[in-house]
Design a protein around this motif. Structure first.
Motif, short mmCIF file in Angstrom:
data_model
loop_
_atom_site.label_atom_id
_atom_site.label_comp_id
_atom_site.label_asym_id
_atom_site.label_seq_id
_atom_site.Cartn_x
_atom_site.Cartn_y
_atom_site.Cartn_z
N LEU A 73 0.83 -1.20 0.00
CA LEU A 73 0.00 0.00 0.00
C LEU A 73 0.87 1.25 0.00
CD1 LEU A 73 -2.58 -0.96 2.78
CD2 LEU A 73 -2.76 -1.35 0.31
N GLU A 74 0.29 2.30 -0.50
CA GLU A 74 0.88 3.63 -0.39
C GLU A 74 -0.13 4.49 0.35
OE1 GLU A 74 1.24 6.75 -3.73
OE2 GLU A 74 3.22 5.81 -3.60
N LEU A 75 0.25 4.95 1.53
CA LEU A 75 -0.60 5.85 2.30
C LEU A 75 -0.15 7.27 2.03
CD1 LEU A 75 -0.88 3.07 3.88
CD2 LEU A 75 -1.62 4.49 5.77
N ALA A 76 -1.07 8.10 1.55
CA ALA A 76 -0.77 9.49 1.22
C ALA A 76 -1.58 10.39 2.13
CB ALA A 76 -1.09 9.77 -0.24
N LEU A 77 -0.89 11.19 2.94
CA LEU A 77 -1.51 12.09 3.90
C LEU A 77 -1.47 13.51 3.35
CD1 LEU A 77 -0.98 12.14 7.68
CD2 LEU A 77 -0.54 14.21 6.39
N ARG A 78 -2.61 14.20 3.47
CA ARG A 78 -2.72 15.59 3.03
C ARG A 78 -3.32 16.41 4.16
NH1 ARG A 78 -6.17 18.52 -0.14
NH2 ARG A 78 -7.80 16.96 0.07
N CYS A 79 -2.74 17.55 4.45
CA CYS A 79 -3.28 18.48 5.45
C CYS A 79 -4.34 19.32 4.76
CB CYS A 79 -2.19 19.38 6.02
SG CYS A 79 -0.90 18.48 6.90
N THR A 80 -5.57 19.30 5.29
CA THR A 80 -6.67 19.98 4.61
C THR A 80 -7.07 21.30 5.27
OG1 THR A 80 -8.28 18.66 5.84
CG2 THR A 80 -7.61 17.84 3.66
N ARG A 81 -6.85 21.42 6.58
CA ARG A 81 -7.18 22.68 7.24
C ARG A 81 -6.41 22.77 8.56
NH1 ARG A 81 -10.30 20.94 11.12
NH2 ARG A 81 -11.63 19.17 10.73
N LEU A 82 -6.13 24.00 8.94
CA LEU A 82 -5.39 24.27 10.17
C LEU A 82 -6.19 25.25 11.00
CD1 LEU A 82 -2.78 23.95 11.84
CD2 LEU A 82 -1.81 25.82 10.49
N GLY A 83 -6.58 24.82 12.21
CA GLY A 83 -7.31 25.68 13.13
C GLY A 83 -6.38 26.16 14.24
N ARG A 84 -6.97 26.80 15.22
CA ARG A 84 -6.19 27.31 16.36
C ARG A 84 -5.43 26.17 17.04
NH1 ARG A 84 -6.35 27.77 21.91
NH2 ARG A 84 -8.14 26.40 22.06
N SER A 85 -6.12 25.06 17.29
CA SER A 85 -5.49 23.91 17.93
C SER A 85 -5.79 22.61 17.20
CB SER A 85 -5.95 23.80 19.39
OG SER A 85 -7.34 23.58 19.45
N SER A 86 -6.45 22.69 16.05
CA SER A 86 -6.84 21.48 15.32
C SER A 86 -6.15 21.40 13.96
CB SER A 86 -8.36 21.45 15.13
OG SER A 86 -8.77 22.51 14.31
N LEU A 87 -6.16 20.20 13.41
CA LEU A 87 -5.59 19.94 12.09
C LEU A 87 -6.47 18.94 11.38
CD1 LEU A 87 -3.23 20.17 10.03
CD2 LEU A 87 -2.16 18.24 11.24
N GLY A 88 -6.95 19.30 10.20
CA GLY A 88 -7.72 18.38 9.37
C GLY A 88 -6.80 17.62 8.45
N LEU A 89 -7.01 16.31 8.36
CA LEU A 89 -6.18 15.45 7.52
C LEU A 89 -7.05 14.60 6.61
CD1 LEU A 89 -3.68 14.04 10.18
CD2 LEU A 89 -3.29 15.92 8.58
N GLU A 90 -6.48 14.24 5.48
CA GLU A 90 -7.06 13.25 4.59
C GLU A 90 -5.96 12.23 4.32
OE1 GLU A 90 -9.62 14.06 0.90
OE2 GLU A 90 -7.61 13.61 0.10
N THR A 91 -6.28 10.97 4.52
CA THR A 91 -5.31 9.90 4.27
C THR A 91 -5.94 8.92 3.29
OG1 THR A 91 -4.52 10.12 6.54
CG2 THR A 91 -3.83 8.16 5.32
N GLU A 92 -5.25 8.72 2.18
CA GLU A 92 -5.73 7.79 1.15
C GLU A 92 -4.73 6.65 1.01
OE1 GLU A 92 -7.40 8.04 -3.38
OE2 GLU A 92 -5.59 9.17 -2.93
N ALA A 93 -5.26 5.43 0.97
CA ALA A 93 -4.42 4.26 0.73
C ALA A 93 -4.74 3.71 -0.65
CB ALA A 93 -4.66 3.19 1.79
N THR A 94 -3.68 3.48 -1.42
CA THR A 94 -3.83 2.88 -2.74
C THR A 94 -2.87 1.71 -2.88
OG1 THR A 94 -2.22 4.41 -3.70
CG2 THR A 94 -4.55 5.05 -3.85
N CYS A 95 -3.17 0.85 -3.81
CA CYS A 95 -2.30 -0.27 -4.16
C CYS A 95 -2.38 -0.44 -5.67
CB CYS A 95 -2.74 -1.55 -3.44
SG CYS A 95 -1.68 -2.98 -3.78
N GLY A 96 -1.26 -0.25 -6.34
CA GLY A 96 -1.26 -0.36 -7.79
C GLY A 96 -2.23 0.61 -8.44
#
Length: 136
Positions: A73-96
């Motif tokens: 698998l390849e896990l790809a993490l993307r930061c989607t938003r940054l708050g005062r104390s929070s962080l939004g993430l998106e993580t996608e797993a792909t294979c081939g």
């Protein structure tokens, strides 16, 4: 911009049918987050957790295809938003090139008493760069 972490599916990740038991994906997601903090932000969890932390406050996963023992698998993490104390993430797993899951989550920066607190300026600056590049 994405942070990418490879993950080979091991025997320990699988159920008796030889496919990933879904709670193991949550471990993989956390491993990717930990690697992101260590490698991309230069803020390893062993340092970060001495007087605070970044617990997951919310997570949602859409499973789109099964993964089996031996898949790479390849896990790809993307930061989607940054708050005062929070962080939004998106993580996608792909294979081939095939999506196996996509997760959205929110982390919260907390102090040693478990209270949310603003991101330290050096980490905020790095995270802001990741959010800006992901939006581009």
């Amino acid at each position: 911009m994405r942070f990418v972490m490879p993950q080979k599916v091991k025997f320990k990740h699988c159920d008796p049918a030889g496919i990933v038991f879904y709670p193991r994906y949550f471990e993989m997601i956390n491993d990717c987050v930990e690697a992101f903090f260590d490698e991309a932000l230069e803020c390893p969890f062993e340092d970060l957790h001495q007087d605070g932390g970044v617990p997951t406050a919310e997570i949602s996963v859409q499973f789109t295809a099964p993964s089996g023992h031996g898949d790479r698998l390849e896990l790809a993490l993307r930061c989607t938003r940054l708050g005062r104390s929070s962080l939004g993430l998106e993580t996608e797993a792909t294979c081939g090139g095939q999506r196996r899951f996509i997760a959205t989550s929110t982390l919260v920066w907390i102090d040693g008493n478990g209270k949310s607190t603003p991101w330290p300026d050096p980490i905020r600056a790095k995270l802001d760069g990741w959010v800006q590049r992901a939006a581009a």
